[in-house]
Design an enzyme around this catalytic site. Structure first.
Site: not given
Lengths: 361, 449
Positions: B350, B383, B352
């Protein structure tokens, strides 16, 4: 070959030693980071990896970045950027450690009005030491103008797609290669190195997929006529490792690996993964553009060049040397984006600015 | 007779297939005769075969497995200069491959002569091909370890939307979920049963679950922070849940208000209860590379938390680079440490995209053997630690890369982009996916013809 192996091994050792300096191996075998505080309170995350892991094992210890922002980046800007701003940008890029900065182009101002001040730019940067400043030259006339203006290195621009060659530079691939042979002959007499660019190495906006064999053919022609480096450009940014690797394989059959560079566009967000795959294949020269300057002319508003900051961030993280100071690089990016009144197209730059802003609170 | 038929089909394919398009320069528009030759290829209409599904196939109930999901096969004979090579074609019988190509091309052929204004107009996928001499070891090394099938876990409706300041209507969330499922995504994280006090955006979790209870084509996990959340989720009809631990002590305390060990105790209760209900539990580990407070996180810590989650019964552990700082240099040692204690097929990544690194991190993870990737349609979800910066990696960009690698995903990229368009329009902003933006620009320009 033995020398190459020794050099690579030494490079790896120095890289590992550099990396290990950024962490402490504690007594229980865990890695404890040594946090490097910068003005933006950014921690430095870099490789602690097992050098025997096959996916990272044979990456080049050093990658040369060819910065194309001042030429490939700015040439797409509609509003004319002042010569002084261009020169300041070049100076800031050089001071960040970039050793090759494409300064301008001697294409006719009729086609690229943004770079009509090519002579003035060359004049203003002639005393800068510590970097090379190749300039684009479309033909012999452009080459002669470039040399008169003080250029010590030039670049020529062919295509792997016939349609793109005709629409972009108004002649067939073969005709363009003939033109470029005149340039390389003249350049050889003056001991001026010539870089060769190939566009559409994966796909063409008109023809679609471009066969790897075609790319290899053009690359070989450019290499045989005397180009010191061949930069393979995914002009419309459609490549992925699935298409980039076969293309590179074909080209590497006919041009030595150390003469190749990759120039990926980030139109579909694929540039960094393509760069990573290229590094795994042994490529050690990467073109990029500060702040991702230079959109895609074929999909207005979409990304174009990959951002140098994002590339350097990745290379730093892998422990690959670039000699580029990323913070100084980001300052150069900030400078030009402020002037263009647009946000950076570099995610690293955006994240860094945000953290910098927060740290002032 | 079969051979004659086969060669006839091949010949027909050769004469009807034309150049395959990606963006056209709007200032260099081709003539109509060129456009007439443009064909439409559906990137994701196909489903993977059962024996290609590999990891995670036990959760793919109800999927019919017949064809590949990439238009690679459509490219195979488009030009005499290319030599067809696709990793997944190795697993598809030749006869079947030709049938499928013929079927999809016959569908595409009706589009000849028409300029479609739909998003799929130039939806050609550039995908992996063999070089002139066949696959050599030097390239096999970097592509052969990549899984044939990758499961995408779509986190947009939960992880994406939870960061939005303006409350999104339940009906919009539900419509998004439906569109995502119809694109072929096998797993769509629907919502969260965290207290609305902390995540007001998802206060309508029960209503969302009620509205999606009839969806059968995908799994719809929900986040549950503790036993109470789990019970609320089950009462609302959830059939799968997820728990969320951290590899960073500081982040655990600031994000979920307890230490790592305390969180693990909570999750053991959830896992026990889930086991009694035969409800699968997915475990997330956050800050697997770096923490906004502590900095670099030791791989051994990540491995410890992953192992604890696995041992307590989580069927899958998703490793999250929460602040997007990872690169292959830090991701590889982290994965090595975790893979030493949890099987690779139980792991997901996962990433970012805060520093633009997620696709390269995903590529390296695939090369390490990971076959489940989390992503968020249109890159929803910024974010929270760097305002204005990117967060989740965009599903469209991931699928584009996987399609290009010849990796099956079961996803129709065109439909996925429509789902992304839908939510981006609703949120009043441009998609966070570069693939979506590029294709949108191309379609816009093409519509001027």
């Amino acid at each position: 070959m033995i020398v190459t192996m020794v050099v690579r091994r030494l490079g790896k050792i120095s890289r590992l030693m550099g990396n290990r300096a950024s962490t402490l191996l504690t007594s229980n075998g865990n890695y404890s980071p040594i946090n490097r505080q910068s003005t933006s309170s950014t921690y430095r995350y870099s490789s602690d990896c097992n050098p025997t892991n096959k996916v990272l094992r044979n990456l080049p210890p050093y990658v040369k970045i060819v910065e194309v922002g001042p030429r490939d980046g700015l040439q797409n800007e509609k509003e004319i950027v002042l010569t002084t701003v261009k020169v300041q940008l070049i100076k800031m890029l050089v001071s960040s450690g970039l050793s090759v900065v494409e300064a301008t182009s001697f294409v006719s101002p009729k086609w690229v009005p943004q770079l009509a001040d090519a002579k003035d730019v060359m004049d203003a940067i002639r005393n800068i030491q510590g970097a090379r400043f190749p300039v684009l030259t479309p033909n012999l006339k452009g080459f002669e103008d470039a040399v008169s203006a003080g250029a010590k290195e030039v670049a020529i621009f062919a295509s792997a797609s016939e349609s793109f060659s005709k629409s972009n530079i108004n002649c067939s691939i073969e005709d363009s290669l003939s033109r470029f042979r005149d340039v390389t002959s003249a350049a050889k007499e003056l001991s001026v190195p010539v870089q060769g660019y190939i566009s559409c190495v994966v796909g063409c906006p008109v023809e679609g997929m471009v066969p790897p064999s075609k790319v290899a053919y053009v690359a070989k022609q450019l290499f045989d006529m005397g180009c010191s480096e061949i930069s393979l450009g995914d002009t419309i940014g459609v490549g992925t490792p699935g298409t980039v690797i076969p293309m590179l394989e074909n080209v590497m059959n006919v041009v030595p690996l150390d003469k190749l560079a990759v120039h990926f566009h980030d139109t579909y967000g694929q540039a960094l993964s393509n760069i990573l795959a290229s590094l795994q294949m042994g490529i050690s020269t990467v073109d990029s553009s500060v702040s991702g300057l230079g959109g895609c002319p074929y999909a207005k508003g979409a990304s174009g060049n990959v951002a140098t900051e994002d590339v350097v961030y990745m290379l730093n993280g892998i422990g690959i040397q670039t000699n580029v100071d990323i913070e100084k690089l980001m300052l150069a990016g900030e400078f030009i984006c402020k002037h263009l009144k647009q946000p950076p197209s570099s995610k690293t730059a955006v994240a860094w600015s945000s953290k910098k802003a927060n740290s002032k609170l | 007779m079969w051979l004659v038929k086969r060669f006839s089909i091949s010949f027909w394919l050769l004469v009807t297939m034309s150049s395959l398009e990606e963006p056209l320069g709007f200032d260099k528009l081709p003539s109509m005769s060129t456009i007439d030759r443009i064909q439409r290829f559906s990137a994701g209409a196909c489903r993977p075969r059962g024996d290609d599904m590999g990891m995670g196939s036990c959760w793919m109930d109800g999927r019919s497995c017949s064809t590949s999901n990439s238009c690679d096969e459509d490219h195979e004979e488009y030009t005499g200069e290319t030599f067809p090579w696709r990793r997944h074609v190795r697993d598809v019988s030749e006869g079947e491959a030709f049938n499928q190509r013929a079927k999809s091309l016959s569908k595409n052929r009706v589009k000849l002569g028409h300029v479609s204004k739909s998003r799929n107009w130039l939806d050609q996928q550039y995908s992996s091909k063999c070089n002139d001499r066949g696959i050599r070891n030097i390239t096999n090394k970097f592509l052969k370890g990549i899984p044939k099938f990758v499961k995408i876990v779509e986190v947009g409706p939960r992880d994406g939307l939870q960061n939005e300041k303006t409350i999104v209507l339940t009906s919009v969330k539900v419509e998004l979920i439906r569109r995502l499922v119809s694109s072929g995504l096998p797993v769509v994280e629907a919502t969260s049963f965290v207290s609305p006090k902390w995540v007001p955006q998802l206060a309508d979790a029960k209503d969302v679950m009620k509205a999606v209870c009839d969806i059968e084509d995908a799994r719809l996990p929900v986040l549950t922070p503790n036993l109470k959340g789990f019970e609320a989720a089950v009462a609302a009809g959830a059939k799968e849940v997820a728990v969320f631990a951290s590899a960073s002590e500081s982040f655990s305390k600031s994000n979920i208000n307890c230490s790592i060990e305390e969180s693990l105790v909570r999750y053991r209760s959830v896992c026990l209860a889930a086991k009694e209900h035969s409800i699968p539990v997915r475990g997330y580990v956050s800050c697997v590379v770096g923490c906004p407070v502590e900095g670099a996180i030791p791989p051994s810590k990540v491995a410890y938390v992953a192992k604890e989650l696995y041992n307590m019964g989580c069927f899958e552990i998703s490793l999250g680079d929460t602040i997007g700082v990872g690169t292959p240099g830090t991701v590889v040692p982290m994965l090595e440490a975790v893979m030493a204690v949890v099987p690779a097929e139980k792991l997901a990544v996962h990433f970012h995209d805060t520093y633009g690194q997620s696709l390269s991190n995903i590529l390296i993870s695939l090369q390490m053997g990971i076959s489940t990737v989390d992503s968020s349609v249109a890159g929803l979800g910024g974010c929270p630690y760097a305002q204005g910066a990117s967060g989740n990696v965009a599903t469209e960009d991931v699928v584009y890369m996987l399609n290009g690698l010849g990796v099956k995903t079961n996803i129709d990229l065109a439909k996925l982009m429509l789902a992304g368009d839908f939510i981006s329009d609703h949120l009043g902003r441009q998609s966070g996916s570069k693939t979506a933006v590029a294709r949108c620009r191309v379609t816009t320009d093409a519509s001027k013809l």
